[in-house]
Design a protein around this motif. Structure first.
Motif, PDB file in Angstrom:
ATOM      1  N   LYS A 187       0.830  -1.205   0.000  1.00  0.00           N
ATOM      2  CA  LYS A 187       0.000   0.000   0.000  1.00  0.00           C
ATOM      3  C   LYS A 187       0.867   1.260   0.000  1.00  0.00           C
ATOM      4  O   LYS A 187       2.057   1.228   0.344  1.00  0.00           O
ATOM      5  CB  LYS A 187      -0.934   0.004   1.209  1.00  0.00           C
ATOM      6  N   LEU A 188       0.256   2.366  -0.399  1.00  0.00           N
ATOM      7  CA  LEU A 188       0.973   3.631  -0.489  1.00  0.00           C
ATOM      8  C   LEU A 188       1.515   4.051   0.874  1.00  0.00           C
ATOM      9  O   LEU A 188       0.886   3.832   1.905  1.00  0.00           O
ATOM     10  CB  LEU A 188       0.052   4.722  -1.030  1.00  0.00           C
ATOM     11  N   THR A 189       2.691   4.664   0.842  1.00  0.00           N
ATOM     12  CA  THR A 189       3.323   5.185   2.049  1.00  0.00           C
ATOM     13  C   THR A 189       3.625   6.663   1.829  1.00  0.00           C
ATOM     14  O   THR A 189       3.355   7.218   0.757  1.00  0.00           O
ATOM     15  CB  THR A 189       4.639   4.445   2.340  1.00  0.00           C
ATOM     16  N   SER A 190       4.211   7.295   2.818  1.00  0.00           N
ATOM     17  CA  SER A 190       4.573   8.707   2.665  1.00  0.00           C
ATOM     18  C   SER A 190       5.608   8.893   1.559  1.00  0.00           C
ATOM     19  O   SER A 190       5.769   9.993   1.033  1.00  0.00           O
ATOM     20  CB  SER A 190       5.119   9.260   3.985  1.00  0.00           C
ATOM     21  N   GLN A 191       6.304   7.818   1.196  1.00  0.00           N
ATOM     22  CA  GLN A 191       7.291   7.886   0.122  1.00  0.00           C
ATOM     23  C   GLN A 191       6.649   7.795  -1.260  1.00  0.00           C
ATOM     24  O   GLN A 191       7.220   8.256  -2.249  1.00  0.00           O
ATOM     25  CB  GLN A 191       8.308   6.744   0.276  1.00  0.00           C
ATOM     26  N   THR A 192       5.472   7.185  -1.333  1.00  0.00           N
ATOM     27  CA  THR A 192       4.874   6.923  -2.648  1.00  0.00           C
ATOM     28  C   THR A 192       3.558   7.657  -2.895  1.00  0.00           C
ATOM     29  O   THR A 192       3.002   7.555  -3.989  1.00  0.00           O
ATOM     30  CB  THR A 192       4.640   5.410  -2.836  1.00  0.00           C
ATOM     31  N   THR A 193       3.062   8.410  -1.910  1.00  0.00           N
ATOM     32  CA  THR A 193       1.811   9.139  -2.134  1.00  0.00           C
ATOM     33  C   THR A 193       1.956  10.214  -3.207  1.00  0.00           C
ATOM     34  O   THR A 193       0.952  10.713  -3.721  1.00  0.00           O
ATOM     35  CB  THR A 193       1.300   9.791  -0.834  1.00  0.00           C
ATOM     36  N   LEU A 194       3.178  10.559  -3.569  1.00  0.00           N
ATOM     37  CA  LEU A 194       3.365  11.531  -4.654  1.00  0.00           C
ATOM     38  C   LEU A 194       2.773  11.017  -5.963  1.00  0.00           C
ATOM     39  O   LEU A 194       2.476  11.797  -6.874  1.00  0.00           O
ATOM     40  CB  LEU A 194       4.839  11.878  -4.836  1.00  0.00           C
ATOM     41  N   LEU A 195       2.592   9.697  -6.062  1.00  0.00           N
ATOM     42  CA  LEU A 195       1.969   9.130  -7.264  1.00  0.00           C
ATOM     43  C   LEU A 195       0.527   9.595  -7.413  1.00  0.00           C
ATOM     44  O   LEU A 195      -0.016   9.592  -8.521  1.00  0.00           O
ATOM     45  CB  LEU A 195       2.004   7.599  -7.206  1.00  0.00           C
ATOM     46  N   LEU A 196      -0.090  10.002  -6.316  1.00  0.00           N
ATOM     47  CA  LEU A 196      -1.493  10.413  -6.355  1.00  0.00           C
ATOM     48  C   LEU A 196      -1.724  11.654  -7.208  1.00  0.00           C
ATOM     49  O   LEU A 196      -2.836  11.886  -7.676  1.00  0.00           O
ATOM     50  CB  LEU A 196      -2.007  10.667  -4.934  1.00  0.00           C
ATOM     51  N   VAL A 197      -0.695  12.464  -7.404  1.00  0.00           N
ATOM     52  CA  VAL A 197      -0.883  13.693  -8.181  1.00  0.00           C
ATOM     53  C   VAL A 197      -0.631  13.456  -9.672  1.00  0.00           C
ATOM     54  O   VAL A 197      -0.715  14.383 -10.473  1.00  0.00           O
ATOM     55  CB  VAL A 197       0.026  14.836  -7.664  1.00  0.00           C
ATOM     56  N   SER A 198      -0.314  12.225 -10.047  1.00  0.00           N
ATOM     57  CA  SER A 198      -0.067  11.903 -11.453  1.00  0.00           C
ATOM     58  C   SER A 198      -1.375  11.603 -12.172  1.00  0.00           C
ATOM     59  O   SER A 198      -2.280  10.985 -11.608  1.00  0.00           O
ATOM     60  CB  SER A 198       0.854  10.683 -11.565  1.00  0.00           C
ATOM     61  N   SER A 199      -1.455  12.013 -13.415  1.00  0.00           N
ATOM     62  CA  SER A 199      -2.627  11.714 -14.230  1.00  0.00           C
ATOM     63  C   SER A 199      -2.614  10.246 -14.639  1.00  0.00           C
ATOM     64  O   SER A 199      -1.594   9.739 -15.109  1.00  0.00           O
ATOM     65  CB  SER A 199      -2.633  12.593 -15.482  1.00  0.00           C
ATOM     66  N   VAL A 200      -3.731   9.582 -14.460  1.00  0.00           N
ATOM     67  CA  VAL A 200      -3.823   8.175 -14.846  1.00  0.00           C
ATOM     68  C   VAL A 200      -3.645   8.017 -16.350  1.00  0.00           C
ATOM     69  O   VAL A 200      -2.852   7.197 -16.822  1.00  0.00           O
ATOM     70  CB  VAL A 200      -5.175   7.572 -14.403  1.00  0.00           C
TER      71      VAL A 200
END
Length: 211
Positions: free
Chosen positions: A81-94
């Motif tokens: 699951k997403l962590t504080s290291q990977t939540t930056l992926l949330l701002v990427s366009s699918v």
């Protein structure tokens, strides 16, 4: 969230629109989303925001939630699951960022499930540019290093290393001395450790010739 004043100042410099945002309508729902939907531990939300403050100005309904659903379907659940290291992926366009990278890797002949496993092992793959990262590094790997895609599947971190300063430099040193080395051994270690390995292998080659 325990943000230091210096961090708040940096975030406001980057996104001054936060100064006029309504905390209850615009900001708190994002914190709630990170805490309950993404299930970040409370103490990790601060790290997530500092790492990617753009989350605070991303639309919850059209950006964060759809991307989270896509990443969840991709396998970012449970131990992945997403962590504080990977939540930056949330701002990427699918559609314009995440899917094209997966499609590119599948288009090389790598099975979708293998691509999925590569991404889960090395989430940074979803942040790299196809044109500036994947394509030139794969071209060098396949043509100059005579590599095969199975090696990339086993070691997707290959794409995280600098092409000129690490990959080419170390590969050429190995070729000069006729030495083969697995990708992880070649790339993961520091320059000092690599030089030690190179020297040891050269000495082993000399010893074999003397036998």
């Amino acid at each position: 969230m325990g943000l230091e004043l210096s961090a708040i100042g940096r975030i406001l410099d980057m996104y001054p629109e936060l100064l006029t945002a309504d905390p209850y309508d615009d900001v708190y729902p994002i914190f709630d989303f990170l805490l309950h939907a993404v299930q970040l531990p409370f103490r990790e939300i601060r790290k997530s925001i500092i790492r990617c403050p753009r989350i605070l100005v991303s639309d919850l309904g059209t950006q964060l939630k759809p991307t989270f659903e896509f990443l969840t379907e991709l396998g970012f659940v449970g131990p992945n699951k997403l962590t504080s290291q990977t939540t930056l992926l949330l701002v990427s366009s699918v559609e314009s960022t995440l899917k094209p990278k997966i499609d590119y890797l599948v288009g090389l002949g790598i099975e979708y499930d293998d691509v999925r496993n590569m991404v889960l092992r090395s989430p940074g793959l979803l942040t790299f540019s196809v044109e500036n990262n994947y394509r030139p590094k794969l071209e060098y790997f396949l043509k100059e290093m005579n590599g095969n895609l199975d090696e990339i599947k086993r070691f997707p971190q290959y794409f995280s290393f600098n092409l000129e300063k690490r990959i080419k430099r170390r590969h050429r040193l190995l070729m000069e001395h006729g030495i083969l080395m697995p990708l992880p051994d070649m790339l993961k270690v520091s320059d000092g450790e690599f030089n030690v390995q190179l020297l040891e292998k050269r000495l082993q080659m000399v010893e074999k010739r003397l036998l």
